[in-house]
Structure formats: C-alpha cells, structure tokens
Write a protein that holds these residues in place. Structure first.
Motif, PDB file in Angstrom:
ATOM      1  N   HIS A 189      45.649  79.702  46.485  1.00  0.00           N
ATOM      2  CA  HIS A 189      45.453  79.739  45.013  1.00  0.00           C
ATOM      3  C   HIS A 189      44.450  79.275  44.149  1.00  0.00           C
ATOM      4  O   HIS A 189      44.387  79.899  43.049  1.00  0.00           O
ATOM      5  N   ILE A 190      43.895  78.144  44.203  1.00  0.00           N
ATOM      6  CA  ILE A 190      43.407  76.586  43.671  1.00  0.00           C
ATOM      7  C   ILE A 190      42.201  77.210  43.591  1.00  0.00           C
ATOM      8  O   ILE A 190      41.192  76.618  44.139  1.00  0.00           O
ATOM      9  N   THR A 191      41.585  78.091  43.161  1.00  0.00           N
ATOM     10  CA  THR A 191      39.695  78.484  43.355  1.00  0.00           C
ATOM     11  C   THR A 191      38.558  77.816  43.107  1.00  0.00           C
ATOM     12  O   THR A 191      37.925  77.771  42.870  1.00  0.00           O
ATOM     13  N   LEU A 241      46.649  75.456  48.503  1.00  0.00           N
ATOM     14  CA  LEU A 241      45.267  75.295  47.483  1.00  0.00           C
ATOM     15  C   LEU A 241      44.886  76.811  47.901  1.00  0.00           C
ATOM     16  O   LEU A 241      44.461  77.188  46.992  1.00  0.00           O
ATOM     17  N   LEU A 282      39.209  74.283  42.679  1.00  0.00           N
ATOM     18  CA  LEU A 282      40.168  72.757  42.815  1.00  0.00           C
ATOM     19  C   LEU A 282      38.373  72.354  43.380  1.00  0.00           C
ATOM     20  O   LEU A 282      37.803  73.423  44.123  1.00  0.00           O
ATOM     21  N   LYS A 327      43.365  71.593  33.942  1.00  0.00           N
ATOM     22  CA  LYS A 327      42.070  71.130  35.205  1.00  0.00           C
ATOM     23  C   LYS A 327      42.777  69.804  35.401  1.00  0.00           C
ATOM     24  O   LYS A 327      41.897  70.075  36.247  1.00  0.00           O
ATOM     25  N   LEU A 375      42.806  67.537  41.590  1.00  0.00           N
ATOM     26  CA  LEU A 375      44.663  67.752  41.998  1.00  0.00           C
ATOM     27  C   LEU A 375      44.844  65.780  43.091  1.00  0.00           C
ATOM     28  O   LEU A 375      43.629  65.174  43.725  1.00  0.00           O
ATOM     29  N   LEU A 427      47.663  78.316  39.283  1.00  0.00           N
ATOM     30  CA  LEU A 427      46.767  77.004  38.659  1.00  0.00           C
ATOM     31  C   LEU A 427      45.598  77.714  38.672  1.00  0.00           C
ATOM     32  O   LEU A 427      44.826  76.546  39.903  1.00  0.00           O
ATOM     33  N   ALA A 428      45.078  78.023  38.786  1.00  0.00           N
ATOM     34  CA  ALA A 428      43.868  79.333  38.541  1.00  0.00           C
ATOM     35  C   ALA A 428      43.085  78.268  38.529  1.00  0.00           C
ATOM     36  O   ALA A 428      41.633  78.163  38.749  1.00  0.00           O
ATOM     37  N   LEU A 461      42.497  74.680  37.993  1.00  0.00           N
ATOM     38  CA  LEU A 461      42.955  73.806  37.826  1.00  0.00           C
ATOM     39  C   LEU A 461      41.586  73.394  39.137  1.00  0.00           C
ATOM     40  O   LEU A 461      41.096  74.061  39.856  1.00  0.00           O
ATOM     41  N   PHE A 512      52.318  75.018  43.297  1.00  0.00           N
ATOM     42  CA  PHE A 512      50.145  74.684  42.188  1.00  0.00           C
ATOM     43  C   PHE A 512      50.120  76.073  42.110  1.00  0.00           C
ATOM     44  O   PHE A 512      49.410  76.405  41.567  1.00  0.00           O
TER      45      PHE A 512
END
Length: 490
Positions: free
Chosen positions: A309-311, A307, A313, A266, A292, A286-287, A289, A283
């Motif tokens: 796929h970092i849903t 970014l 963030l 996270k 960052l 890292l769903a 996260l 990254f």
C-alpha cells in the motif's frame, strides 16, 4: 581678649580637621560603591568593566542600533538577579542573540530577564551551558522568536509548558543534551513549529500524546536515542509530518499501523536499530511515503505484502540486514508505481543465498532504464556454497551441465551454533561474491522450490525451476520475463 581669640582659633582648627576627615570617609565609601557595582544603565554592546561576567560583541556598539549580539559568559556564579540582564534594554533592536558559555555552571538558567526586553528577537542560541531544567514559560511567551537552539546544555528535564505560547516559533533544537523523557504538554500552543530536533539525548520514554499539539510539525529528528518502542499513540497529532528520523535507537520491531496517522509522511528513516521483525501492515496508511530506510538492522524476513500500500515509494534501503533471499513480488509494488522515475532498491550487505530465487535481479538490471536502480542491483552480493564456488572458479561444459541438474539441499551451510550470531553472519559474508558476476545458468535452486514444481508439473528441467522462481514478474512486465527466459535458454 587674647585668650578668647586663642580658643576661637583652636575650635576652628578642630572643626576643619573633622570636616576633612568626614569628606575623606565619604569619598572612600563612594569609591567602594563604584568599585563593587556595575552602573545601573550600561550598553551591553560596549561593556568596559573587565569584571563583568558577560561580554557581548555586536554588529554595532551604538545604543539601540545593534541587530546581532554574540555574548560570552566567562565565569560561574551569575544569577537571574544580576544587573546585566535588565541592561539588554539598551539594545532593543537585537534580532539574533547567542550566548556561548565558557565554563561549567557559568550559566544555569534561561536568561528570561534579557529576552523579555528584546521586542524584535527572532533567533536565540544558548550553547554549552549547564541549564539542566527548562522551567514553565521559560521564554516569556515571546511573540517574535522564530528559532531556539539549546545545544549541549546538559538539559535533563523539560517541565510542562517549557515551550509554550510562542506563536512565531518555527524551529526548535534540543540536540546533544541529556533528556530521558518527553511528557505531555511540554510543547503547547506552538502553531507554527515546523522543525523539532531531539537528536543525541537519552530519550527512552515518550509519553502518548506528547506531540498532540504539534499539528503543523514537518520534521522530527529523534536519532541517537534509546527508544525501544514506537506506537501509533506516541505519534498522535503529527498528521502533517513529512520527515521522521529514528535512526540509531533501540527499536526491535515495527508493529501494525505504527505510523498510520502520519498521512503526509514522505521520509521514514529507521536505520541502525535492532529491528528483527517488521509486521506486514507496519507501514499501512503511508500512501505519500517516498523514502524508507531500514539499513543496519537484523531483518531476516521481509514479507511480500509489506510494501503493498506504499504506492509512492521510490527509495528502499535494506542494506546490511540478515536477509537470505528476497523475491521480486516483495518489491513489485515499489517498482510499478507511477512515481518511480528514479526508483532504487538497495540490498547489498545481506547474506543472500546464491540461488535461482535471485534470478529476477539479472533481468531487472538489464531491463530498467533507471541508472540508480541498475547501479544498486549491480552491487548486490550473495553467499556462495563450496560446490558453486568450485564451478565458478573452473567453468567448463561439464560443470555447467552439472549445474543444470543441481538442487540445493535444505542445509547449505554448516556452522557451530555455539558461535556468536554476528560471527556466523560474518563468516557467511566472507564467502560472498557479486551476484551479477556469477553466470545465471550456474545458480542452483532450493530443494523446496523443486518439490513445489514437481507437484504441479512432474519432473522439470532446471531452467523451468528458475523460471518458476521468477514467474510472478509477469504481473509487472511480460518483457522482463521474456528477457529472463531467453537468458536461461541461450
């Protein structure tokens, strides 16, 4: 007869003298023994002998009643065979035990012979010693210890199974030591270890799989070390890790899928390294996260797909890098996710160029309902070229009209490239102004953006170029695009 009596008296006198001499000699030997040795059984919370190298201050001085002991090691030379260690059995109820070492080489080992006698020990702290090496099973496989703090002990080497078979251990701190290498199987069979601190060491080499037994670790602090590479194999086994701190290391790049096995991560903190390149899939995976941070690096390009796929963030920190521009499309995935209740992106301290590619910042600042995001956007500054600076200082209709026809050339700044790179950036930043203090209609557009639009639409007016620079905003919010268009036209 009288002569016989005299002989008997003389013999009796001689025997009396010899007996007295023998008794005196025995007493001297006994006193010597008492002087040189600590009694076999003593209460470690009530040591009266000032010559003892260890003195403990406890919450109770009565035998077997103390639960907390703060012990001080005053002088060097104490050994693992010293009679003080077995005497810790006089206080078997101790739960919190601290050793404070007052001089170099006063304590050079983990006092296992004391630890093994404390059946209820939960928290152990040893600080300011000269331990240097943690040997295998140094903590006697304690089944009760929950926290070990070994701060500032000049530890440089961790043997295989240094920390092993401690079922209840949840917090381990090795901060402020001299550890340069983490080998495999140093941490073994620690099923409840949740927090591991290795800050401010000399770590430069972390062997693949060295964390593979720490499946339940939640927080790992590796900041202030000399780590130059991070790989997927290096972090093997940390599938439940929630917080990873790698600030202030020597990282220069983040490759593809470096953190992909950290499914529950996270918070990822990579500030103050020397990162120049971040891969588009750095990254990936890292769903979960949420935060960052990449501030204080040398990132000049931040790709649009980084970014994607970092849903989840909600906090992105890119301060104090070398970004010359950043598009709305780059941060769009971060802003449109459902969890961004208080989303914020931090960009200040970058040598951003004052041109229409930053137009989205004006519209987003005006439309967002998040105070944190609005405040972050209002702090963004950009580098002003000489012509724009003149127009800002002397605004009038002629200058504004000239601005509408202005197209930036490919080379906006002239520098002596023999200068140090940091000095060139510093020179650029000396011309920086707060972006939102500059009227939107004054922002020029890069030549390459004008040429792209000409190929598609003929010769556009300046406002069309600005709108093109911001056109991808419509994917997230049509109203945001409308706000920008109105600001351009009126």
């Amino acid at each position: 007869m009288e002569q016989v009596t005299k002989y008997l008296i003389i013999i009796a006198s001689l025997m009396s003298v010899e007996l007295t001499f023998t008794e005196s000699k025995y007493e001297a030997v006994t006193n010597h023994i008492r002087y040189d040795y600590i009694p076999i059984f003593i209460n470690v919370c009530d040591i009266e002998d000032r010559r003892s190298r260890v003195h403990c201050y406890c919450d109770s001085n009565k035998p077997k009643l103390a639960t907390r002991a703060d012990c001080w090691v005053f002088s060097g030379g104490i050994t693992e065979e010293d009679p003080i260690w077995p005497n810790f059995s006089s206080q078997t109820e101790i739960e919190h035990l601290t050793f404070n070492v007052r001089s170099d080489d006063a304590l050079t080992f983990v006092p296992a012979k004391a630890i093994v006698r404390l059946d209820k020990l939960k928290h152990l702290t040893i600080q300011f010693g000269t331990i240097k090496r943690i040997t295998p099973y140094a903590f006697t496989n304690s089944s009760t210890i929950r926290q070990i703090v070994l701060k500032s002990n000049k530890i440089s080497s961790l043997d295989k199974h240094s920390f092993s078979q401690m079922m209840m251990l949840s917090n381990l701190s090795l901060d402020d030591n001299q550890i340069s290498e983490l080998k495999r199987d140093v941490f073994f069979n620690l099923p409840n270890l949740h927090i591991l601190h290795l800050s401010n060491n000399n770590l430069s080499l972390i062997h693949e799989g060295c964390f593979k037994h720490l499946n339940n670790l939640i927080e790992l602090n590796l900041d202030y070390n000399y780590i130059s590479v991070v790989t997927r194999e290096m972090l093997e086994g940390l599938e439940n890790l929630s917080r990873l701190n790698m600030r202030n290391n020597k990282l220069t790049m983040i490759g593809n899928l470096a953190f992909t096995d950290l499914w529950e991560l996270k918070e990822l903190m990579l500030d103050n390294n020397a990162i120049e390149f971040v891969s588009e899939r750095a990254f990936g995976g890292l769903a979960q996260l949420r935060r960052l941070t990449l501030s204080g690096n040398r990132i000049a390009t931040f790709y649009e797909d980084i970014l994607e796929h970092i849903t989840g963030l909600v906090d992105l920190d890119l301060r104090d890098n070398l970004l010359s521009t950043i598009s709305f499309e780059t941060i769009r995935p971060f802003l449109e996710n459902d969890k961004s209740i208080s989303a914020a992106v931090y960009l200040e301290g970058n040598p951003l160029e004052c041109d229409c590619r930053l137009s989205w910042i004006y519209a987003l600042r005006n439309e967002t309902r998040h105070n944190s995001l609005r405040g972050a956007l209002e702090k963004v500054s950009c580098v002003v070229d000489t012509a724009l600076e003149r127009r800002i200082e002397e605004p009038d209709d002629a200058h504004i009209e000239a601005a509408n026809d202005n197209i930036l050339s490919d080379d906006n700044y002239e520098y002596d490239y023999k200068e140090d790179y940091a000095e060139r950036v510093k020179h650029k930043m000396s011309k920086a102004k707060k972006l939102t203090d500059i009227p939107l209609e004054m922002l020029p557009c890069p030549k390459e953006l004008k040429e792209t639009i000409e190929e598609s639409y003929g010769h556009p007016v300046q406002n069309e170029i600005r709108l093109k620079a911001f056109s991808k905003v419509t994917r997230i919010s049509p109203s945001l695009s409308l706000v920008l268009l109105l600001s351009l036209l009126f």
